[in-house]
Each structure stands twice: as C-alpha cells, then as structure tokens.
Write an enzyme that holds these catalytic residues in place. Sequence first.
Site, PDB file in Angstrom:
ATOM      1  CB  ILE A   1      -1.001  -0.019   1.181  1.00  0.00           C
ATOM      2  CG1 ILE A   1      -1.992  -1.180   0.993  1.00  0.00           C
ATOM      3  CG2 ILE A   1      -1.733   1.318   1.303  1.00  0.00           C
ATOM      4  CD1 ILE A   1      -2.862  -1.483   2.194  1.00  0.00           C
TER       5      ILE A   1
ATOM      6  CG  ASP B   1       9.165  -2.218   6.016  1.00  0.00           C
ATOM      7  OD1 ASP B   1       9.728  -3.126   6.673  1.00  0.00           O
ATOM      8  OD2 ASP B   1       8.104  -2.379   5.402  1.00  0.00           O
TER       9      ASP B   1
ATOM     10  CG  ASP C   1     -10.615   3.092   6.734  1.00  0.00           C
ATOM     11  OD1 ASP C   1     -11.808   3.468   6.668  1.00  0.00           O
ATOM     12  OD2 ASP C   1     -10.193   2.084   6.128  1.00  0.00           O
TER      13      ASP C   1
ATOM     14  CD  GLU D   1     -12.516  -1.788  12.483  1.00  0.00           C
ATOM     15  OE1 GLU D   1     -13.047  -2.482  11.596  1.00  0.00           O
ATOM     16  OE2 GLU D   1     -11.392  -1.304  12.360  1.00  0.00           O
TER      17      GLU D   1
ATOM     18  CG  HIS E   1     -12.067  -1.538   8.243  1.00  0.00           C
ATOM     19  ND1 HIS E   1     -11.640  -2.363   9.254  1.00  0.00           N
ATOM     20  CD2 HIS E   1     -11.271  -1.812   7.179  1.00  0.00           C
ATOM     21  CE1 HIS E   1     -10.632  -3.117   8.809  1.00  0.00           C
ATOM     22  NE2 HIS E   1     -10.397  -2.799   7.548  1.00  0.00           N
ATOM     23  CB  ILE E   2     -14.563   2.692   3.543  1.00  0.00           C
ATOM     24  CG1 ILE E   2     -13.885   4.055   3.848  1.00  0.00           C
ATOM     25  CG2 ILE E   2     -15.918   2.593   4.232  1.00  0.00           C
ATOM     26  CD1 ILE E   2     -14.606   5.240   3.220  1.00  0.00           C
ATOM     27  N   GLY E   3     -11.225   1.329   3.568  1.00  0.00           N
ATOM     28  CA  GLY E   3     -10.016   1.379   2.739  1.00  0.00           C
ATOM     29  C   GLY E   3     -10.116   0.519   1.489  1.00  0.00           C
ATOM     30  CB  ALA E   4     -10.408  -3.054   1.060  1.00  0.00           C
TER      31      ALA E   4
HETATM   32  P1  NAD Z   1       2.251  -5.628   3.310  1.00  0.00           P
HETATM   33  O1  NAD Z   1       2.123  -6.984   3.882  1.00  0.00           O
HETATM   34  O2  NAD Z   1       2.470  -5.475   1.839  1.00  0.00           O
HETATM   35  O3  NAD Z   1       3.440  -4.852   4.049  1.00  0.00           O
HETATM   36  C1  NAD Z   1       3.573  -4.759   5.418  1.00  0.00           C
HETATM   37  C2  NAD Z   1       4.959  -4.161   5.683  1.00  0.00           C
HETATM   38  O4  NAD Z   1       5.052  -3.834   7.050  1.00  0.00           O
HETATM   39  C3  NAD Z   1       6.097  -5.132   5.354  1.00  0.00           C
HETATM   40  O5  NAD Z   1       6.971  -4.568   4.395  1.00  0.00           O
HETATM   41  C4  NAD Z   1       6.804  -5.322   6.708  1.00  0.00           C
HETATM   42  O6  NAD Z   1       8.216  -5.435   6.574  1.00  0.00           O
HETATM   43  C5  NAD Z   1       6.409  -4.040   7.421  1.00  0.00           C
HETATM   44  N1  NAD Z   1       6.505  -4.124   8.871  1.00  0.00           N
HETATM   45  C6  NAD Z   1       6.153  -5.132   9.709  1.00  0.00           C
HETATM   46  N2  NAD Z   1       6.402  -4.798  10.987  1.00  0.00           N
HETATM   47  C7  NAD Z   1       6.912  -3.541  10.972  1.00  0.00           C
HETATM   48  C8  NAD Z   1       7.359  -2.637  11.970  1.00  0.00           C
HETATM   49  N3  NAD Z   1       7.334  -2.972  13.265  1.00  0.00           N
HETATM   50  N4  NAD Z   1       7.817  -1.423  11.581  1.00  0.00           N
HETATM   51  C9  NAD Z   1       7.839  -1.074  10.274  1.00  0.00           C
HETATM   52  N5  NAD Z   1       7.452  -1.907   9.267  1.00  0.00           N
HETATM   53  C10 NAD Z   1       6.988  -3.101   9.625  1.00  0.00           C
HETATM   54  O7  NAD Z   1       0.965  -4.801   3.808  1.00  0.00           O
HETATM   55  P2  NAD Z   1       0.050  -3.775   2.995  1.00  0.00           P
HETATM   56  O8  NAD Z   1      -0.739  -4.527   1.969  1.00  0.00           O
HETATM   57  O9  NAD Z   1       0.863  -2.606   2.601  1.00  0.00           O
HETATM   58  O10 NAD Z   1      -0.970  -3.383   4.174  1.00  0.00           O
HETATM   59  C11 NAD Z   1      -0.580  -2.553   5.249  1.00  0.00           C
HETATM   60  C12 NAD Z   1      -1.648  -2.552   6.324  1.00  0.00           C
HETATM   61  O11 NAD Z   1      -2.915  -2.132   5.781  1.00  0.00           O
HETATM   62  C13 NAD Z   1      -1.922  -3.912   6.973  1.00  0.00           C
HETATM   63  O12 NAD Z   1      -2.111  -3.704   8.357  1.00  0.00           O
HETATM   64  C14 NAD Z   1      -3.247  -4.346   6.371  1.00  0.00           C
HETATM   65  O13 NAD Z   1      -3.947  -5.212   7.237  1.00  0.00           O
HETATM   66  C15 NAD Z   1      -3.941  -2.985   6.250  1.00  0.00           C
HETATM   67  N6  NAD Z   1      -5.065  -2.945   5.297  1.00  0.00           N
HETATM   68  C16 NAD Z   1      -6.144  -2.174   5.624  1.00  0.00           C
HETATM   69  C17 NAD Z   1      -7.217  -2.072   4.751  1.00  0.00           C
HETATM   70  C18 NAD Z   1      -8.400  -1.204   5.072  1.00  0.00           C
HETATM   71  O14 NAD Z   1      -9.505  -1.510   4.637  1.00  0.00           O
HETATM   72  N7  NAD Z   1      -8.234  -0.104   5.771  1.00  0.00           N
HETATM   73  C19 NAD Z   1      -7.197  -2.800   3.548  1.00  0.00           C
HETATM   74  C20 NAD Z   1      -6.051  -3.552   3.238  1.00  0.00           C
HETATM   75  C21 NAD Z   1      -4.986  -3.621   4.125  1.00  0.00           C
END
Ligand code: NAD
Length: 289
Positions: free
Chosen positions: A141, A160, A244, A249, A268-271
């Site tokens: 993301i 990261d 979000d 929730e 929680h509408i991100g996706a």
């Molecule tokens: P991803 O799995 O592609 O990447 C996660 C990254 O976080 C990895 O690169 C990992 O190395 C890093 N990471 C882990 N622990 C860490 C720490 N302590 N400090 C810094 N970096 C760290 O994830 P993504 O697809 O980019 O998603 C990111 C977040 O968004 C997740 O929590 C996911 O659940 C959430 N999400 C939310 C919605 C929504 O509807 N709001 C939708 C999709 C995903």
Amino acid sequence: MKVVVLEPIHEKALELLKEKHEVSFDEKDLAEAEGVVIRTYTKIDKEFLDKFPRLRFVVRCGVGLENVDEKECKKRGVEVFNSPGSNSNAVAELVMGLMLSHYRGIHDANHSVKKGEWNRNDFLGGELNGKTLGLVGFGNIPRIVARLAKAFGLKVLAHDPFLNDELFEKHDVAKMDLNDLIASSDVVSVHVPLLPETKNLFGEERLGWMKKGSLLINTSRGGIVDETALIQALKSNLGGACLDVFENEPLPAGSALLTAPNLLLTPHIGAMTDKSFKDMCVEAVKKVL
Ligand code: NAD
C-alpha cells in the site's frame, strides 16, 4: 465440498464458488462444512477450529490475517487462502483522499454548505505541495501512496526495518528510523500489520514526538495507534488525525473519538471500491478452486 460463507462477498466470487461447491450462508451448516469464507470480522481461532473439526480450508477475502490463527490452522492441516495486494490501490487512494480532505476541510465544508452557510473564511486550508510525508511500513500500500504523493509535490520518507536499501532506492524514497521519521514529517501514514510488536506503536510517547500541527493517518489496523493517547495528542501537538480502523469495530456509540477535535473518521472503507472488493473476493476464491 460444503462451504459456508459467513460474511458478504462479491457476487462474481460467489458464482465461481457455486460452480464447484455446495454453498450455504447458514452458520448451522458449519458442523458439516469443509470450507468457510470470511472477510474481516469472523475470528478463526482455536475455539472455532475445535468446534468444527471437519474444516479443511479458510478463504479470507482480503489481505490481513489478524482474525485467523494461522499457526493453529497449519497444525490441523486447515489451509488458509487470502488475496494480498488485491486492495492496495484502493487503500492508497483513500489515504490521499483523507490527506486532501484534512487540509482543505472538504468534509466540514460540505456539511456547512448543506446547513445553508457560506463561510469561505472558515476554510482557509493547507496544501500538500512542499510537505513531508512519512510512511511507517513500506509494503504494497505505502509504495503506491509514495507514487501518488510525489505527484502532489510531497517529499516522501519511509520506515521499514525488514526491507533492503535497494527497495527504498527503487521507489525513490528516503529510508529512515521510525523516530527520526516521526520528528521530520508533516503527515505520518501508518501501514504496518497488527502484531505484538506493533500494538500501540503510536502511544503517548511517539505521538508526543510528532511535529506541532502534523497529521496522523491510520488505515492499517486498530490497536496500532493508542486511541486514548491520540485524543490527548489532538489537544496538544497534533493538527489532526484520520482513522479508518479502530480498536473496536464497529466504533461503539459514545466513543470519545466521536467528539475529539480535528479527527476525520471512516468506517473501515479502505478496501471498499468496486474493483478492489471484486478482486479481493475473486482472487481468494480462485485459489481454492
Ligand atoms: P504488506 O504486507 O504489503 O506490508 C507490510 C509491511 O510492514 C512489510 O513490508 C513489513 O516489513 C512491514 N513491517 C512489519 N512490521 C513492521 C514494523 N514494526 N515497523 C515497520 N514496518 C513493519 O501490507 P500492505 O498490503 O501494505 O498493508 C498494510 C496494512 O494495511 C496492513 O495492516 C493491512 O492489514 C492494512 N489494510 C487495511 C485495509 C483497510 O480496509 N483499511 C485494507 C487492506 C490492508
């Protein structure tokens, strides 16, 4: 196989599932089921798995697996399928929308006009151009957020610790330690998974280190930002926050977040875009087929 769908999924995914499997929406059929399809709110934990020993697979339509005990599933030979990456663009675009709405007051201006007001001077906003954005976590993301943000003229920093330097170079963002990033950013956007190490990553101390007037955005998971500490920070150094995702929730009625200043909330509408909803359901279901 018998499959129980426990949360609403896209009709295309349902069609595909029905071609091969016997589909039910009734929890009572779980005892007979070999598969379950879930989204965000069904917990597949030890207790659930104990109750339904016939289960052979779990389809989680979406990315995060915080609601699935993967270890316990593996131990019992229950396969887990999800759809990483399917909703990244949708979440990234929401992050940009939240940022723009915060700085221009779009949400408040809309309410104001609809109340019959015309208070142009109340909406003296800020610009993204020239500000610094700090991305916490640099997975799927935030890499898209970085690209979009640069087009708006933001300088982008990222933290990261699990990625190598080349990746930051490839995406042309400055790699930074978390605390330096926090102290240098006008906007901090959080994109890490919820893990024991990331629980309350933004607590009283770190929120206190954020720049005066800065903005915190959390579209990752509730629990990564300490909500009580956030409300305090909004009354002192923070200029605003956009959430979000929440510790609980749906957000409970009477939550202190509902009346906190300069806080923009979405459910929680991100996706939740047409494309992302379809992709995250179809991709996960296809893996089972
Ligand atoms: P991803 O799995 O592609 O990447 C996660 C990254 O976080 C990895 O690169 C990992 O190395 C890093 N990471 C882990 N622990 C860490 C720490 N302590 N400090 C810094 N970096 C760290 O994830 P993504 O697809 O980019 O998603 C990111 C977040 O968004 C997740 O929590 C996911 O659940 C959430 N999400 C939310 C919605 C929504 O509807 N709001 C939708 C999709 C995903």
